[in-house]
Write a protein that holds these residues in place. Structure first.
Motif, mmCIF file in Angstrom:
data_model
loop_
_atom_site.group_PDB
_atom_site.id
_atom_site.type_symbol
_atom_site.label_atom_id
_atom_site.label_comp_id
_atom_site.label_asym_id
_atom_site.label_seq_id
_atom_site.Cartn_x
_atom_site.Cartn_y
_atom_site.Cartn_z
ATOM 1 N N ALA A 1 0.856 -1.181 0.000
ATOM 2 C CA ALA A 1 0.000 0.000 0.000
ATOM 3 C C ALA A 1 0.884 1.219 0.000
ATOM 4 O O ALA A 1 1.990 1.195 0.521
ATOM 5 C CB ALA A 1 -0.890 0.008 1.245
ATOM 6 N N VAL A 2 0.418 2.275 -0.616
ATOM 7 C CA VAL A 2 1.162 3.517 -0.554
ATOM 8 C C VAL A 2 0.162 4.660 -0.474
ATOM 9 O O VAL A 2 -0.898 4.609 -1.076
ATOM 10 C CB VAL A 2 2.113 3.668 -1.766
ATOM 11 N N GLY A 3 0.491 5.643 0.337
ATOM 12 C CA GLY A 3 -0.429 6.758 0.489
ATOM 13 C C GLY A 3 -0.128 7.506 1.767
ATOM 14 O O GLY A 3 0.891 7.246 2.407
ATOM 15 N N PRO A 4 -0.993 8.414 2.146
ATOM 16 C CA PRO A 4 -0.789 9.134 3.399
ATOM 17 C C PRO A 4 -0.792 8.150 4.574
ATOM 18 O O PRO A 4 -1.246 7.011 4.418
ATOM 19 C CB PRO A 4 -1.968 10.089 3.466
ATOM 20 N N PRO A 5 -0.290 8.537 5.724
ATOM 21 C CA PRO A 5 -0.182 7.607 6.844
ATOM 22 C C PRO A 5 -1.494 6.901 7.174
ATOM 23 O O PRO A 5 -1.476 5.893 7.886
ATOM 24 C CB PRO A 5 0.269 8.504 7.991
ATOM 25 N N ASP A 6 -2.604 7.384 6.641
ATOM 26 C CA ASP A 6 -3.882 6.715 6.893
ATOM 27 C C ASP A 6 -3.922 5.288 6.365
ATOM 28 O O ASP A 6 -4.782 4.505 6.753
ATOM 29 C CB ASP A 6 -5.027 7.508 6.242
ATOM 30 N N VAL A 7 -2.976 4.933 5.467
ATOM 31 C CA VAL A 7 -2.992 3.557 4.972
ATOM 32 C C VAL A 7 -2.561 2.567 6.057
ATOM 33 O O VAL A 7 -2.665 1.367 5.888
ATOM 34 C CB VAL A 7 -2.105 3.362 3.724
ATOM 35 N N LEU A 8 -2.066 3.082 7.161
ATOM 36 C CA LEU A 8 -1.655 2.203 8.261
ATOM 37 C C LEU A 8 -2.884 1.753 9.050
ATOM 38 O O LEU A 8 -3.134 2.212 10.157
ATOM 39 C CB LEU A 8 -0.689 2.938 9.198
ATOM 40 N N THR A 9 -3.632 0.847 8.490
ATOM 41 C CA THR A 9 -4.798 0.334 9.204
ATOM 42 C C THR A 9 -4.413 -0.958 9.911
ATOM 43 O O THR A 9 -3.386 -1.567 9.608
ATOM 44 C CB THR A 9 -5.928 0.022 8.215
ATOM 45 N N ALA A 10 -5.242 -1.341 10.865
ATOM 46 C CA ALA A 10 -4.974 -2.582 11.596
ATOM 47 C C ALA A 10 -4.882 -3.753 10.623
ATOM 48 O O ALA A 10 -4.051 -4.644 10.767
ATOM 49 C CB ALA A 10 -6.087 -2.830 12.615
ATOM 50 N N GLU A 11 -5.701 -3.712 9.606
ATOM 51 C CA GLU A 11 -5.703 -4.797 8.643
ATOM 52 C C GLU A 11 -4.391 -4.849 7.850
ATOM 53 O O GLU A 11 -3.783 -5.913 7.688
ATOM 54 C CB GLU A 11 -6.886 -4.598 7.694
ATOM 55 N N ALA A 12 -3.950 -3.667 7.407
ATOM 56 C CA ALA A 12 -2.698 -3.616 6.651
ATOM 57 C C ALA A 12 -1.539 -4.098 7.510
ATOM 58 O O ALA A 12 -0.661 -4.827 7.040
ATOM 59 C CB ALA A 12 -2.448 -2.189 6.165
ATOM 60 N N ILE A 13 -1.538 -3.713 8.769
ATOM 61 C CA ILE A 13 -0.441 -4.115 9.650
ATOM 62 C C ILE A 13 -0.464 -5.622 9.875
ATOM 63 O O ILE A 13 0.568 -6.281 9.917
ATOM 64 C CB ILE A 13 -0.523 -3.339 10.979
ATOM 65 N N ARG A 14 -1.671 -6.178 9.985
ATOM 66 C CA ARG A 14 -1.753 -7.628 10.160
ATOM 67 C C ARG A 14 -1.213 -8.330 8.915
ATOM 68 O O ARG A 14 -0.429 -9.271 8.999
ATOM 69 C CB ARG A 14 -3.201 -8.056 10.417
ATOM 70 N N GLU A 15 -1.586 -7.843 7.762
ATOM 71 C CA GLU A 15 -1.152 -8.516 6.545
ATOM 72 C C GLU A 15 0.349 -8.382 6.302
ATOM 73 O O GLU A 15 1.009 -9.319 5.889
ATOM 74 C CB GLU A 15 -1.915 -7.949 5.343
ATOM 75 N N VAL A 16 0.884 -7.187 6.573
ATOM 76 C CA VAL A 16 2.282 -6.950 6.244
ATOM 77 C C VAL A 16 3.213 -7.463 7.332
ATOM 78 O O VAL A 16 4.206 -8.140 7.061
ATOM 79 C CB VAL A 16 2.522 -5.452 5.982
ATOM 80 N N TYR A 17 2.899 -7.141 8.574
ATOM 81 C CA TYR A 17 3.808 -7.495 9.666
ATOM 82 C C TYR A 17 3.401 -8.787 10.375
ATOM 83 O O TYR A 17 4.170 -9.334 11.156
ATOM 84 C CB TYR A 17 3.845 -6.385 10.714
ATOM 85 N N GLY A 18 2.156 -9.234 10.165
ATOM 86 C CA GLY A 18 1.692 -10.388 10.914
ATOM 87 C C GLY A 18 1.515 -10.081 12.384
ATOM 88 O O GLY A 18 1.836 -10.897 13.245
ATOM 89 N N VAL A 19 1.053 -8.882 12.664
ATOM 90 C CA VAL A 19 0.892 -8.456 14.053
ATOM 91 C C VAL A 19 -0.503 -7.870 14.217
ATOM 92 O O VAL A 19 -0.966 -7.099 13.365
ATOM 93 C CB VAL A 19 1.947 -7.384 14.417
ATOM 94 N N GLU A 20 -1.164 -8.302 15.286
ATOM 95 C CA GLU A 20 -2.433 -7.655 15.611
ATOM 96 C C GLU A 20 -2.115 -6.345 16.303
ATOM 97 O O GLU A 20 -1.318 -6.307 17.237
ATOM 98 C CB GLU A 20 -3.248 -8.536 16.564
ATOM 99 N N ALA A 21 -2.697 -5.275 15.840
ATOM 100 C CA ALA A 21 -2.394 -3.986 16.440
ATOM 101 C C ALA A 21 -3.663 -3.160 16.562
ATOM 102 O O ALA A 21 -4.614 -3.335 15.799
ATOM 103 C CB ALA A 21 -1.373 -3.247 15.587
ATOM 104 N N SER A 22 -3.657 -2.308 17.569
ATOM 105 C CA SER A 22 -4.738 -1.345 17.674
ATOM 106 C C SER A 22 -4.262 -0.060 17.031
ATOM 107 O O SER A 22 -3.151 0.383 17.288
ATOM 108 C CB SER A 22 -5.059 -1.055 19.135
ATOM 109 N N VAL A 23 -5.079 0.483 16.193
ATOM 110 C CA VAL A 23 -4.707 1.747 15.575
ATOM 111 C C VAL A 23 -5.654 2.808 16.093
ATOM 112 O O VAL A 23 -6.873 2.663 16.001
ATOM 113 C CB VAL A 23 -4.785 1.652 14.045
ATOM 114 N N ARG A 24 -5.101 3.815 16.731
ATOM 115 C CA ARG A 24 -5.951 4.856 17.314
ATOM 116 C C ARG A 24 -5.632 6.191 16.701
ATOM 117 O O ARG A 24 -4.676 6.339 15.970
ATOM 118 C CB ARG A 24 -5.723 4.897 18.817
#
Ligand SMILES: Nc1ncnc2c1ncn2[C@@H]1O[C@H](COP(=O)(O)OP(=O)(O)OP(=O)(O)O)[C@@H](O)[C@H]1O
Ligand SMILES: [Mg+2]
Lengths: 277, 348
Positions: free
Chosen positions: A212-235
């Motif tokens: 994904a590429v774009g403003p920091p808003d692309v950092l969604t919990a889903e994207a982080i799970r897919e890319v890093y394999g980590v469950e994260a809370s995004v606030r």
């Protein structure tokens, strides 16, 4: 850069990467260890020659630039480096003026180095041996060496990984300050919160592709799970994204939460998947 | 003035001061070396002889004997030191020296081969033109074979410091074995000539050799002065140097080629003189730090001074016996080097 592809021998690292960075803009390269961030930066610098595709600066393909000219335009901070013989802070930063100079540093080269040392707050350390500095101070020196050449493109490979909280902010402020005007920046970084705060855009790299590429808003919990394999809370915190890692996706319970507004302001900011390799 | 400018200026003055101090020491030591020996030449007579006046005896001693010897010591010492400094930089290794790279052993092998094939050692005064030139040429070719193999390997493989060192060590032991084999088959007089050759002795070089060495050493010094900054950048590591526009491979290969050429030439004219190339750069690194721009010229000055002093001592200590200076530098160099390692380890 266009359709950039790179392989180490048979191992495909980057596949058809297309990215553009405008002047005055900072692009964050995010992705897990081994996803090819450093490789990508090295391709932008001709430290590595891509197998196909091309990288251009202001329309000039970097492959055709003379080494000195390329070095004048592109400042680079490597992820790690090991010097053979120790050099002082001043001498190390002075190396960054080499692409501008003749066979020996001029008075204006020295003045430029003094200004950078001052801006980085390394004043008392100018004649100190770089080997005897702390890891964070050393990172600042390397950043100084890239800044002192006044490049129009800055490639930074995890320049903040060894810095403490305060110096992280200071160094990122400095980088952003340098970009004002006509400098484009690309930074590989593991601290998602720092990336969200300072980068104009981020690119998430995974398995050789831009996820994904774009403003920091692309950092969604889903994207982080897919890319890093980590469950994260995004606030959200003061209009910025705040990523709180919870657990590795495959082992821990799902703790992913949709973005919620506010009220985490007084929590300390944790580092996300921070590693030094 | 900022704090930085003050501190940096201060250190720069110290470096320039060191260069000046060593140059002055060299001038004094050189004058002293011209004056003393089996016949003492007082300072006034020395000046007269140098400018073409004075007694015939003094003119002969100074011009035929001492001047080529002192100048030979200056260029040989300076050349070995600057080659050592360059090798250490290129190899990123404080142990870089002609010996580590097999150049000395290869040169000795070449010389031994020439001595065996012609039956004349450079030691026999009757050898004439053949002895004066054949042995050094064979030694030089030997040294260049070793260099050539290393350079060919790093040109076609990668020019990493590790490749160079490993190749050098392998070649060194190969030529050492070859030398031992030659000695095994040689007659007693030939073995004596071979052994004599391996002890470096400045007295072996006459005016022609001194002039050749001077030209080559000056050219090498000019090259390393011109590219000192590039070698500084090279110290920071391959990737960083590339990102700063330095052509790393060609800089390494050229530095290595020039340093090897200088070493092989000097060794072929005066034999093996150990430790000057190793110690001089380390003395400089310890005193004024490792910036190549200063390291190269300062090493040359220190090496020249060391060899002039050592050679004068070798001539006069056991007078009338003249010791080969190579023996003396090995005796003095080893403890000096150990001292540097123990005392100054922090500087690299
Ligand atoms: N010299 C090399 N030879 C072969 N493979 C390499 C080489 N350097 C890196 N790689 C591989 O290329 C891939 C990408 O490496 P790269 O250094 O670009 O990752 P990165 O995203 O910078 O990781 P990190 O976050 O750990 O710095 C990795 O799988 C790595 O093993
Ligand atoms: Mg990396």
């Amino acid at each position: 850069m266009q359709r950039l592809t790179f392989a180490y021998d048979d191992e495909q690292i980057l596949e058809e990467i297309n990215l553009t960075v405008q002047s005055g803009e900072l692009l964050g390269l995010l992705g897990p260890n081994g996803s090819g961030k450093s490789t990508l930066l090295e391709c932008c610098n001709r430290l590595l020659g891509p197998d196909s595709g091309r990288v251009t600066i202001d329309g000039d393909p970097i492959a055709t630039l003379a080494p000195d000219e390329r070095a004048r335009r592109v400042g680079y901070v490597p992820q790690s480096e090991s010097g053979a013989f120790p050099a002082s802070v001043f001498e190390t930063i002075l190396q960054g003026r080499r692409p501008h100079g003749g066979w020996s540093p001029s008075a204006s080269d020295r003045e430029a180095v003094e200004r950078v040392i001052d801006r980085l707050g390394l004043d008392g350390l100018a004649t100190r041996n770089v080997e005897n500095l702390s890891g964070g101070q050393r990172q600042k020196v390397r950043l100084g060496r890239a800044l002192v050449g006044d490049p129009s493109v800055l490639l930074l490979d995890e320049p903040t990984s060894a810095l403490d909280l305060k110096h992280r902010l200071e160094v990122m402020d400095l980088v952003v300050g340098q970009l004002q005007g006509d400098v484009a920046g690309m930074i590989a970084i593991h601290d998602l919160n720092l990336a969200a705060r300072y980068c104009d855009r981020v690119a998430l790299l995974a398995e050789g592709e831009v996820h994904a590429v774009g403003p920091p808003d692309v950092l969604t919990a889903e994207a982080i799970r897919e890319v890093y394999g980590v469950e994260a809370s995004v606030r959200r915190h003061r209009d910025r994204r705040l990523v709180v890692p919870e657990a590795p996706a495959d082992t821990g319970p799902s703790a992913a939460e949709p973005p919620i507004e506010g009220h985490v302001a007084d929590r300390p900011t944790p580092n996300t998947a921070e590693t030094d390799d | 003035m900022t704090e930085t400018a003050t501190a940096v200026g201060e250190r720069r003055r110290r470096r320039v001061g060191f260069l000046g101090g060593v140059a002055l020491t060299l001038a004094i030591a050189g004058t002293f070396a011209l004056a003393i020996g089996s016949v003492q030449v007082p300072l006034a007579d020395l000046l007269a002889a140098l400018t073409g006046g004075g007694t015939e005896l003094h003119r002969n001693i100074v011009w035929r004997n001492r001047l080529p010897r002192v100048l030979g010591a200056i260029v040989a010492g300076g050349g070995l030191a600057i080659a050592g400094a360059a090798m250490q930089t290129v190899l990123r290794n404080p142990l870089g020296a002609p010996y580590t790279l097999g150049i000395s052993q290869a040169a000795a092998f070449g010389a031994a081969l020439a001595i065996l094939l012609t039956g004349v050692g450079a030691g026999s005064a009757a050898g004439g033109l053949l002895a004066t030139w054949l042995t050094p040429i064979a030694a030089f070719l030997g040294g260049m074979v070793s260099t050539g193999v290393i350079l060919a390997l790093v040109t076609y493989r990668q020019a990493t410091p590790e490749t160079m060192i490993l190749t050098g060590v392998a070649l060194g032991s190969l030529f050492q074995a070859g030398l031992t084999l030659l000695q095994y088959f040689a007659s007693d007089t030939e073995v004596a000539a071979i052994v004599y050759w391996t002890f470096g002795d400045i007295g072996r070089a006459g005016w022609p050799q001194v002039i050749v060495m001077t030209v080559v050493v000056l050219a090498a010094t000019a090259y390393f002065l011109r590219h000192g900054w590039d070698y500084d950048v090279l110290d920071a590591g391959t990737d960083t140097a590339r990102s700063l526009g330095v052509n790393v491979d060609s800089l390494r290969i050229r530095g290595m080629a020039i340093a090897s050429l200088v070493t092989a030439l000097i060794v072929s004219f005066v034999g093996i003189i150990g430790f000057v190339g190793l110690v001089a750069p380390h003395v400089v690194r310890m005193v004024i730090g490792g910036t190549e721009r200063y390291l190269m010229p300062a090493s040359a000055l220190v090496g020249a001074t060391l060899l002039v002093v050592a050679d004068t001592a070798a001539r006069t200590v056991l007078s009338p016996v003249v010791l080969p200076v190579g023996i003396l530098t090995s005796f003095l160099g080893a403890p000096l080097f150990l001292y540097l390692v123990i005392e100054g380890r922090a500087y690299w």
